[in-house]
Design an enzyme around this catalytic site. Structure first.
Site, PDB file in Angstrom:
ATOM      1  N   ARG A  30       0.807  -1.211   0.000  1.00  0.00           N
ATOM      2  CA  ARG A  30       0.000   0.000   0.000  1.00  0.00           C
ATOM      3  C   ARG A  30       0.850   1.276   0.000  1.00  0.00           C
ATOM      4  O   ARG A  30       1.676   1.485   0.876  1.00  0.00           O
ATOM      5  CB  ARG A  30      -0.835  -0.062   1.276  1.00  0.00           C
ATOM      6  CG  ARG A  30      -1.852   0.984   1.474  1.00  0.00           C
ATOM      7  CD  ARG A  30      -2.743   0.546   2.621  1.00  0.00           C
ATOM      8  NE  ARG A  30      -2.052   0.622   3.909  1.00  0.00           N
ATOM      9  CZ  ARG A  30      -2.422   1.445   4.886  1.00  0.00           C
ATOM     10  NH1 ARG A  30      -3.455   2.250   4.734  1.00  0.00           N
ATOM     11  NH2 ARG A  30      -1.767   1.453   6.017  1.00  0.00           N
ATOM     12  N   CYS A  51      14.878  22.803  30.748  1.00  0.00           N
ATOM     13  CA  CYS A  51      14.244  21.505  31.030  1.00  0.00           C
ATOM     14  C   CYS A  51      13.934  21.422  32.521  1.00  0.00           C
ATOM     15  O   CYS A  51      14.825  21.568  33.354  1.00  0.00           O
ATOM     16  CB  CYS A  51      15.173  20.372  30.635  1.00  0.00           C
ATOM     17  SG  CYS A  51      14.648  18.775  31.304  1.00  0.00           S
ATOM     18  N   CYS A  54      16.042  18.620  34.389  1.00  0.00           N
ATOM     19  CA  CYS A  54      17.491  18.693  34.570  1.00  0.00           C
ATOM     20  C   CYS A  54      17.803  19.126  36.011  1.00  0.00           C
ATOM     21  O   CYS A  54      17.077  19.930  36.596  1.00  0.00           O
ATOM     22  CB  CYS A  54      18.109  19.672  33.562  1.00  0.00           C
ATOM     23  SG  CYS A  54      18.437  18.909  31.953  1.00  0.00           S
ATOM     24  N   ASN A  76       4.456  13.808  40.810  1.00  0.00           N
ATOM     25  CA  ASN A  76       4.062  14.524  39.595  1.00  0.00           C
ATOM     26  C   ASN A  76       3.366  15.834  39.976  1.00  0.00           C
ATOM     27  O   ASN A  76       2.429  15.836  40.786  1.00  0.00           O
ATOM     28  CB  ASN A  76       3.118  13.638  38.787  1.00  0.00           C
ATOM     29  CG  ASN A  76       2.949  14.103  37.351  1.00  0.00           C
ATOM     30  OD1 ASN A  76       2.822  15.301  37.089  1.00  0.00           O
ATOM     31  ND2 ASN A  76       2.943  13.170  36.428  1.00  0.00           N
ATOM     32  N   HIS A 116      20.547  15.128  30.171  1.00  0.00           N
ATOM     33  CA  HIS A 116      19.390  15.455  29.337  1.00  0.00           C
ATOM     34  C   HIS A 116      19.402  14.697  28.014  1.00  0.00           C
ATOM     35  O   HIS A 116      18.343  14.409  27.443  1.00  0.00           O
ATOM     36  CB  HIS A 116      19.394  16.971  29.085  1.00  0.00           C
ATOM     37  CG  HIS A 116      18.180  17.475  28.362  1.00  0.00           C
ATOM     38  ND1 HIS A 116      16.955  17.617  28.987  1.00  0.00           N
ATOM     39  CD2 HIS A 116      18.002  17.877  27.080  1.00  0.00           C
ATOM     40  CE1 HIS A 116      16.070  18.098  28.116  1.00  0.00           C
ATOM     41  NE2 HIS A 116      16.672  18.255  26.950  1.00  0.00           N
ATOM     42  N   ASN A 156       6.774   7.035  28.465  1.00  0.00           N
ATOM     43  CA  ASN A 156       6.406   7.529  27.141  1.00  0.00           C
ATOM     44  C   ASN A 156       7.666   8.127  26.547  1.00  0.00           C
ATOM     45  O   ASN A 156       8.202   9.097  27.077  1.00  0.00           O
ATOM     46  CB  ASN A 156       5.327   8.621  27.224  1.00  0.00           C
ATOM     47  CG  ASN A 156       3.983   8.071  27.639  1.00  0.00           C
ATOM     48  OD1 ASN A 156       3.617   6.974  27.244  1.00  0.00           O
ATOM     49  ND2 ASN A 156       3.261   8.834  28.444  1.00  0.00           N
ATOM     50  N   GLY A 162       3.580  11.307  22.909  1.00  0.00           N
ATOM     51  CA  GLY A 162       2.993  12.166  23.933  1.00  0.00           C
ATOM     52  C   GLY A 162       3.938  12.576  25.046  1.00  0.00           C
ATOM     53  O   GLY A 162       3.517  13.204  26.008  1.00  0.00           O
ATOM     54  N   ALA A 163       5.233  12.197  24.940  1.00  0.00           N
ATOM     55  CA  ALA A 163       6.180  12.639  25.963  1.00  0.00           C
ATOM     56  C   ALA A 163       6.358  14.142  25.811  1.00  0.00           C
ATOM     57  O   ALA A 163       6.594  14.634  24.709  1.00  0.00           O
ATOM     58  CB  ALA A 163       7.517  11.925  25.811  1.00  0.00           C
ATOM     59  N   SER A 164       6.238  14.861  26.925  1.00  0.00           N
ATOM     60  CA  SER A 164       6.302  16.306  26.807  1.00  0.00           C
ATOM     61  C   SER A 164       7.728  16.801  27.011  1.00  0.00           C
ATOM     62  O   SER A 164       7.979  17.993  26.954  1.00  0.00           O
ATOM     63  CB  SER A 164       5.332  16.963  27.788  1.00  0.00           C
ATOM     64  OG  SER A 164       5.520  16.438  29.070  1.00  0.00           O
ATOM     65  N   HIS A 167      14.002  14.650  28.168  1.00  0.00           N
ATOM     66  CA  HIS A 167      14.851  14.198  29.271  1.00  0.00           C
ATOM     67  C   HIS A 167      14.439  12.774  29.640  1.00  0.00           C
ATOM     68  O   HIS A 167      13.264  12.495  29.813  1.00  0.00           O
ATOM     69  CB  HIS A 167      14.695  15.135  30.476  1.00  0.00           C
ATOM     70  CG  HIS A 167      15.779  14.952  31.489  1.00  0.00           C
ATOM     71  ND1 HIS A 167      16.766  15.884  31.704  1.00  0.00           N
ATOM     72  CD2 HIS A 167      16.054  13.923  32.328  1.00  0.00           C
ATOM     73  CE1 HIS A 167      17.589  15.436  32.642  1.00  0.00           C
ATOM     74  NE2 HIS A 167      17.174  14.251  33.024  1.00  0.00           N
ATOM     75  N   HIS A 169      13.039   9.950  31.274  1.00  0.00           N
ATOM     76  CA  HIS A 169      12.235   9.800  32.488  1.00  0.00           C
ATOM     77  C   HIS A 169      11.049   8.887  32.229  1.00  0.00           C
ATOM     78  O   HIS A 169      10.630   8.689  31.099  1.00  0.00           O
ATOM     79  CB  HIS A 169      11.722  11.162  32.980  1.00  0.00           C
ATOM     80  CG  HIS A 169      10.611  11.733  32.138  1.00  0.00           C
ATOM     81  ND1 HIS A 169      10.816  12.237  30.861  1.00  0.00           N
ATOM     82  CD2 HIS A 169       9.279  11.860  32.369  1.00  0.00           C
ATOM     83  CE1 HIS A 169       9.662  12.677  30.370  1.00  0.00           C
ATOM     84  NE2 HIS A 169       8.710  12.450  31.244  1.00  0.00           N
ATOM     85  N   GLN A 171       7.257   7.297  34.412  1.00  0.00           N
ATOM     86  CA  GLN A 171       6.253   7.670  35.392  1.00  0.00           C
ATOM     87  C   GLN A 171       5.762   6.445  36.146  1.00  0.00           C
ATOM     88  O   GLN A 171       5.943   5.317  35.707  1.00  0.00           O
ATOM     89  CB  GLN A 171       5.053   8.322  34.699  1.00  0.00           C
ATOM     90  CG  GLN A 171       5.387   9.571  33.898  1.00  0.00           C
ATOM     91  CD  GLN A 171       4.133  10.299  33.424  1.00  0.00           C
ATOM     92  OE1 GLN A 171       3.183  10.483  34.179  1.00  0.00           O
ATOM     93  NE2 GLN A 171       4.121  10.720  32.174  1.00  0.00           N
ATOM     94  N   GLU A 185      -5.705  -8.893  31.693  1.00  0.00           N
ATOM     95  CA  GLU A 185      -4.599  -9.860  31.734  1.00  0.00           C
ATOM     96  C   GLU A 185      -4.729 -10.832  32.907  1.00  0.00           C
ATOM     97  O   GLU A 185      -4.302 -11.986  32.825  1.00  0.00           O
ATOM     98  CB  GLU A 185      -3.252  -9.129  31.810  1.00  0.00           C
ATOM     99  CG  GLU A 185      -2.913  -8.382  30.532  1.00  0.00           C
ATOM    100  CD  GLU A 185      -1.470  -7.872  30.522  1.00  0.00           C
ATOM    101  OE1 GLU A 185      -0.786  -7.981  31.555  1.00  0.00           O
ATOM    102  OE2 GLU A 185      -1.034  -7.364  29.471  1.00  0.00           O
ATOM    103  N   PHE A 319     -10.998   1.673  11.917  1.00  0.00           N
ATOM    104  CA  PHE A 319     -11.336   0.284  12.210  1.00  0.00           C
ATOM    105  C   PHE A 319     -10.777  -0.158  13.563  1.00  0.00           C
ATOM    106  O   PHE A 319     -11.433  -0.872  14.317  1.00  0.00           O
ATOM    107  CB  PHE A 319     -10.832  -0.658  11.109  1.00  0.00           C
ATOM    108  CG  PHE A 319     -11.344  -2.063  11.314  1.00  0.00           C
ATOM    109  CD1 PHE A 319     -12.645  -2.391  10.955  1.00  0.00           C
ATOM    110  CD2 PHE A 319     -10.559  -3.030  11.908  1.00  0.00           C
ATOM    111  CE1 PHE A 319     -13.147  -3.672  11.191  1.00  0.00           C
ATOM    112  CE2 PHE A 319     -11.048  -4.313  12.148  1.00  0.00           C
ATOM    113  CZ  PHE A 319     -12.340  -4.634  11.781  1.00  0.00           C
TER     114      PHE A 319
END
Ligand code: G1P
Ligand code: G1P
Lengths: 344, 344
Positions: A30, A51, A54, A76, A116, A156, A162-164, A167, A169, A171, A185, A319
């Protein structure tokens, strides 16, 4: 593999989640005219004054990050879960249609390194071992609390996932309730134990070791493989050889081997498209509810989005959202690509 | 709403899928330093010579698109499912661990309009009505085949949602098996019917109509609302007022009203951030397996990714993939935002 599966549309069953994935191996031809991602720019600075992770910098919430030298854990600043969240449970008499309940928990951030510009792939095994030790400590500490039933450790990696912040790290979201995926599971592993009188992932690991078709790395205590039922193009599962359920059970040698296999998986990923490979990864140790978990086998999942190149990803849309997951390349060919990348 | 839920972390239960979603309303203050999407560029040309869906153009596979004037249906040139896929089912004697089976099906593309620059939001109600008619025809035709158990109609809108072409179009993936999401909704609706002796979505629609808190649009035959258990920031569900199970059951007036509410939802979306709102949307009519479906209530889902602005989306990563879905704004505040946008 059944030779018919190699080139024809088929479904595969995930016994861990008791769900199916649609595989369309003939679809790799494709052409792609859709969205192309920004190429990933590896962080160049070892210390970035802007950052908030850091050492010594002030974070968005106004708190200052310590001048740490190895790993660093803090609450957090914008936690999705809070320990003092009010408990309530009600449906306002609304026929089971508006069911809500207060959910408490603890969200922490773990810096993997003061540098970093590093990633798990670029860190040394002893440096990653320090991260494994922190995960195990946190798991034990948070899991010993009355108000925590699950400790979800995850990372992430990359803006695409989506890691902001680049550096290095991860969570931890520890919660009063067991999250959906772990519930699924749990049910899958329980059913397997009841029906086959053996642990699902022990049996699976043995079989995969024998077949060697989907394995991409291994050492004395762990194997890494593309599961037969993988959803993401280069999805990987990491399994301990021994039947280990929780993080605190790992021996010293196992922690070392876990660190080594994490380095192996992440650095292999980076070689596939010669780019820092984005992913979400996470650990699935046993829950801390009031039950025993003979069925639970510790494992880690890597869910990376890239499909064709450093800038063309798999979209889990349409889908996938309304029907179910679909993949183009087979898990066997993904494993082969990963093995070749590892050998480069 | 329980006032405690408004500002505190809580979980909500989705009776349709029998899963939980974590809501963290206090988290909207979080600064965003992560990935910013490319602003959506609305298609400017009414005819694009390079678009393979524009009338008369040659597609990537070499086939020519007819010079159509209203809607246009063709077999997907790179179909994930094929009608002649070989059937096989086996586990190679491998203890239920390598379960695969051949999966056949039919994938079609539906152009909504010959005009390259239109979207459902910009099309007139009679034009959308023509699309609804095609969906109903396709659903009936494909569903009458022996080898089809489900007809999944969907649209990926916008590059952010994996659409490879801005030309207004949707897809149909019709399959021999019932996909995961539909299996889950079947089980949820069945359990509700068994326990409450009434259809889940009939009861839900009645309650939401009474409360009016999450409704964003309605007409004689349909309502559109942000479900109590919504996962995506501005997720919307569209429900018929009457207990309709399949697409073929809709009366003439209902098809007209369905077209009108689809226009209303999509044009409201576009107003929220003054941008063509990306989304995946899809229809969930009843399956075509060998059972009756008194529990099944037809509905449509809209899953749009935008969260804070035209360029800042919600990432379903990390905790979402390993634990379960999480949202920041409450469904009630999302509904309020959508109602305000609609009024502009
Ligand atoms: O068929 P398309 O539009 O090329 O592909 C798009 O929709 C499919 C169905 O939702 C997804 O599997 C693909 O990942 C997405 O890019
Ligand atoms: O907490 P962060 O890193 O700002 O946020 C990121 O991870 C969270 C947990 O996976 C997700 O809910 C967010 O969508 C994502 O942007």
């Amino acid at each position: 593999m059944n030779p018919l599966a190699e080139n024809n549309p088929h479904r595969r069953y995930n016994p861990l989640k008791r769900e199916w994935v649609l595989v369309s191996p003939h679809r790799t031809q494709r052409p792609w005219q859709g969205q192309v991602e920004k190429p990933v720019q590896p962080a160049a600075l070892t210390y970035d004054p802007n950052c908030y992770l850091c050492p010594g910098n002030t974070r968005a919430g106004g708190v200052r990050t310590d001048k740490y030298t190895s790993t660093y854990v803090f609450e957090n600043d914008f936690a999705a879960l809070k320990p003092d969240a009010p408990q309530f449970a009600d449906d306002q008499g609304n026929q089971g249609l508006l069911v809500a309940e207060g959910e408490s928990g603890i969200c922490r951030v773990i810096c993997f390194s003061p540098r970093h510009d590093l990633t798990l792939a670029k860190m040394s095994v002893p440096e990653i071992r320090a991260v494994v030790d922190v995960w195990a400590e946190q798991y034990k500490e948070l899991g010993s609390r009355e108000d925590i039933a699950y400790v979800q450790v995850f990372e992430n990696r990359g803006a695409m996932m989506g890691a902001s912040n680049p550096h290095p790290h991860g969570q931890i979201w520890a919660s009063r309730s067991i999250p959906n995926e772990v519930v699924a599971e749990l049910a899958g592993q329980r059913q397997y134990l009841a029906e086959h009188h053996t642990c699902l992932l022990c049996a699976y690991r043995e079989m995969e070791t024998r077949l060697a078709e989907r394995i991409i790395a291994s050492n004395a205590s762990f194997i890494a493989l593309v599961p037969f039922w993988a959803v993401w193009p280069f999805e990987v599962m990491v399994l301990p050889t021994r039947h280990v359920a929780g993080l605190e059970e790992m021996t010293d040698a196992e922690r070392e081997d876990f660190a080594a296999i994490l380095k192996s998986v992440t650095s292999t990923y980076d070689k596939v498209f010669d780019t820092p490979f984005p992913y979400s990864m996470g650990l699935h140790p046993q829950p801390f509810n009031d039950e025993d978990h003979p069925e639970w086998h510790f494992h880690a999942h890597f869910y990376p989005p890239l499909l064709r190149s450093a800038t063309v990803r798999k979209f889990m849309v349409g889908f996938e959202l309304l029907g179910g997951p679909q993949r183009d390349i087979t898990p066997e060919s993904a494993a082969e690509t990963l093995r070749q990348a590892a050998a480069r």
